[in-house]
Motif scaffolding. Structure first.
Motif, PDB file in Angstrom:
ATOM      1  N   TYR A  65       0.829  -1.204   0.000  1.00 64.01           N
ATOM      2  CA  TYR A  65       0.000   0.000   0.000  1.00 64.01           C
ATOM      3  C   TYR A  65       0.866   1.259   0.000  1.00 64.01           C
ATOM      4  CZ  TYR A  65      -3.744  -3.216   1.437  1.00 64.01           C
ATOM      5  OH  TYR A  65      -4.648  -4.252   1.517  1.00 64.01           O
ATOM      6  N   SER A  66       0.224   2.373  -0.341  1.00 59.29           N
ATOM      7  CA  SER A  66       0.865   3.682  -0.262  1.00 59.29           C
ATOM      8  C   SER A  66      -0.173   4.685   0.224  1.00 59.29           C
ATOM      9  CB  SER A  66       1.423   4.109  -1.623  1.00 59.29           C
ATOM     10  OG  SER A  66       2.080   5.356  -1.505  1.00 59.29           O
ATOM     11  N   VAL A  67      -0.043   5.107   1.473  1.00 58.83           N
ATOM     12  CA  VAL A  67      -0.978   6.062   2.074  1.00 58.83           C
ATOM     13  C   VAL A  67      -0.172   7.065   2.893  1.00 58.83           C
ATOM     14  CG1 VAL A  67      -2.836   4.354   2.188  1.00 58.83           C
ATOM     15  CG2 VAL A  67      -1.311   4.638   4.149  1.00 58.83           C
ATOM     16  N   CYS A 172      -7.836  12.464   1.537  1.00 55.52           N
ATOM     17  CA  CYS A 172      -9.025  12.279   2.358  1.00 55.52           C
ATOM     18  C   CYS A 172      -8.756  11.339   3.522  1.00 55.52           C
ATOM     19  CB  CYS A 172     -10.178  11.744   1.518  1.00 55.52           C
ATOM     20  SG  CYS A 172      -9.850  10.109   0.833  1.00 55.52           S
ATOM     21  N   LYS A 173      -9.595  11.440   4.536  1.00 55.54           N
ATOM     22  CA  LYS A 173      -9.532  10.575   5.712  1.00 55.54           C
ATOM     23  C   LYS A 173     -10.398   9.333   5.485  1.00 55.54           C
ATOM     24  CE  LYS A 173      -7.037  13.024   8.683  1.00 55.54           C
ATOM     25  NZ  LYS A 173      -5.825  12.470   9.346  1.00 55.54           N
ATOM     26  N   PRO A 174     -10.135   8.265   6.252  1.00 53.86           N
ATOM     27  CA  PRO A 174     -10.881   7.011   6.057  1.00 53.86           C
ATOM     28  C   PRO A 174     -12.397   7.133   6.175  1.00 53.86           C
ATOM     29  CG  PRO A 174      -8.925   6.584   7.349  1.00 53.86           C
ATOM     30  CD  PRO A 174      -9.001   8.072   7.193  1.00 53.86           C
ATOM     31  N   LYS A 175     -12.890   8.052   6.989  1.00 50.70           N
ATOM     32  CA  LYS A 175     -14.336   8.189   7.163  1.00 50.70           C
ATOM     33  C   LYS A 175     -14.980   9.126   6.144  1.00 50.70           C
ATOM     34  CE  LYS A 175     -14.562   7.158  12.126  1.00 50.70           C
ATOM     35  NZ  LYS A 175     -14.929   7.684  13.471  1.00 50.70           N
ATOM     36  N   THR A 186      -3.923   8.501   6.741  1.00 54.80           N
ATOM     37  CA  THR A 186      -4.151   7.698   7.949  1.00 54.80           C
ATOM     38  C   THR A 186      -3.476   8.299   9.183  1.00 54.80           C
ATOM     39  OG1 THR A 186      -2.194   6.282   7.722  1.00 54.80           O
ATOM     40  CG2 THR A 186      -4.167   5.632   6.487  1.00 54.80           C
ATOM     41  N   ARG A 187      -2.991   9.525   9.082  1.00 57.17           N
ATOM     42  CA  ARG A 187      -2.294  10.128  10.219  1.00 57.17           C
ATOM     43  C   ARG A 187      -3.206  10.246  11.431  1.00 57.17           C
ATOM     44  NH1 ARG A 187      -0.529  15.715   8.098  1.00 57.17           N
ATOM     45  NH2 ARG A 187      -2.551  15.450   7.034  1.00 57.17           N
ATOM     46  N   GLN A 188      -2.559  10.189  12.587  1.00 57.76           N
ATOM     47  CA  GLN A 188      -3.190  10.386  13.891  1.00 57.76           C
ATOM     48  C   GLN A 188      -3.977   9.175  14.390  1.00 57.76           C
ATOM     49  OE1 GLN A 188      -2.570  13.066  15.980  1.00 57.76           O
ATOM     50  NE2 GLN A 188      -1.070  13.528  14.392  1.00 57.76           N
TER      51      GLN A 188
END
Length: 298
Positions: A65-67, A172-175, A186-188
């Motif tokens: 993966y690359s995130v 964008c964030k996962p949610k 995916t930070r934090q």
């Protein structure tokens, strides 16, 4: 760190995810690239390799993966008002190495950094001979062979001279994943795999989720993000002999379910080297940093 040597490795009797779906067969790695991947038995000459895994049908191989992940900031994720200027450059490099190892053992083989310390990320990429992507303001970071620069200018993200899209929609964030999202942030999150699993759940389609999770490879022209000839040998392997993962790999739907569980991989290859193998970190040596943290963070 990457060895820089053209190690040849054969993975056989395994399921792997190609651009046309899951296939049963073999993956032949020659250094930093996949030389061949096909169904059925490998050619006999492929078995004359330095390293061979026969998974006997009990493994699933996908592209790494690359995130966006915390690298320098990983150890301090979730804490408020921590000023990184309290650390020396050498201390920041030690923190960054821990963040990189976290990325790799969780299957993020091409980490993307958004950081207040891009020069430290550039340092650790060069020192460890590892490819890292950086999202930075245009012209603020010098290029080196181990950096992929995604540059921001007037609210747009560029790779070289090509526009990727608007910063606020590309990342964008996962949610909050939308159709315009190109890179997952995916930070934090306390655990990288938790963020990845949440992205799978938000999208609800394993194929589309994997497209997003490997998209930086395509955006930067590294490869297609699938297991196929000439793709980077950045691989995630889930071993079904692991009793915590055992699942009958007899249907494509089962394989998709396994991928969507987003568990920590059993084996991770980066550039043809094994960086993680059944709980053992074989990647970047990390030193204990608790004394650094205690000294600097009051």
């Amino acid at each position: 760190m990457a060895s820089g040597m053209a190690t040849k490795t054969l993975l056989k009797n395994t399921w792997f995810l190609s651009s046309s779906g899951f296939k049963y067969g073999y993956v032949f790695i020659n250094g930093s690239r996949i030389e061949d991947a096909g169904e059925g038995d490998p050619p006999p000459e492929y078995e004359l390799v330095e390293l061979m895994y026969d998974f006997e049908g009990d493994a699933l191989v996908t592209h790494g993966y690359s995130v966006v992940v915390d690298i320098v900031e990983y150890v301090l994720r979730g804490l408020d008002n921590i000023d990184l200027s309290i650390f020396t450059r050498e201390e920041l490099r030690k923190l960054a190495n821990v963040g990189l190892v976290n990325s790799y053992i969780n299957g993020v083989t091409l980490p993307v950094a958004i950081t207040s310390k891009p020069e430290v990320v550039a340092d650790v990429a060069r020192e460890n001979m590892m490819r890292i992507a950086l999202i930075v303001d245009r012209g603020t970071v010098s290029r080196n062979p181990f950096l992929l620069l995604l540059e921001v200018d007037n609210g747009k993200v560029y790779f070289e001279d090509r526009v990727i899209g608007e910063y606020n929609t590309v990342i964008c964030k996962p949610k909050t994943i939308t159709s315009e999202c190109r890179i997952l942030d995916t930070r934090q999150y306390g655990n990288t795999t938790t963020a990845i699993e949440e992205a799978f759940m938000t999208i609800g389609d394993a194929h589309k989720a994997i497209e997003l999770l490997t998209n930086t490879y395509r955006l930067t022209g590294v490869d297609s993000g699938y297991i196929e000839k000439n793709s980077a040998s950045d691989l995630i392997i889930h071993d079904m002999k692991n009793p915590l993962k055992t699942l009958p790999l007899v249907k494509t739907a089962n394989m998709e379910k396994l991928v969507m569980r987003a568990q920590q991989p059993d084996i991770v290859f980066i550039g043809g080297d094994i960086f993680y193998d059944h709980g053992e970190n074989l990647a970047i040596p990390v030193v204990k940093i608790h004394e650094i943290i205690k000294k600097r963070v009051k």
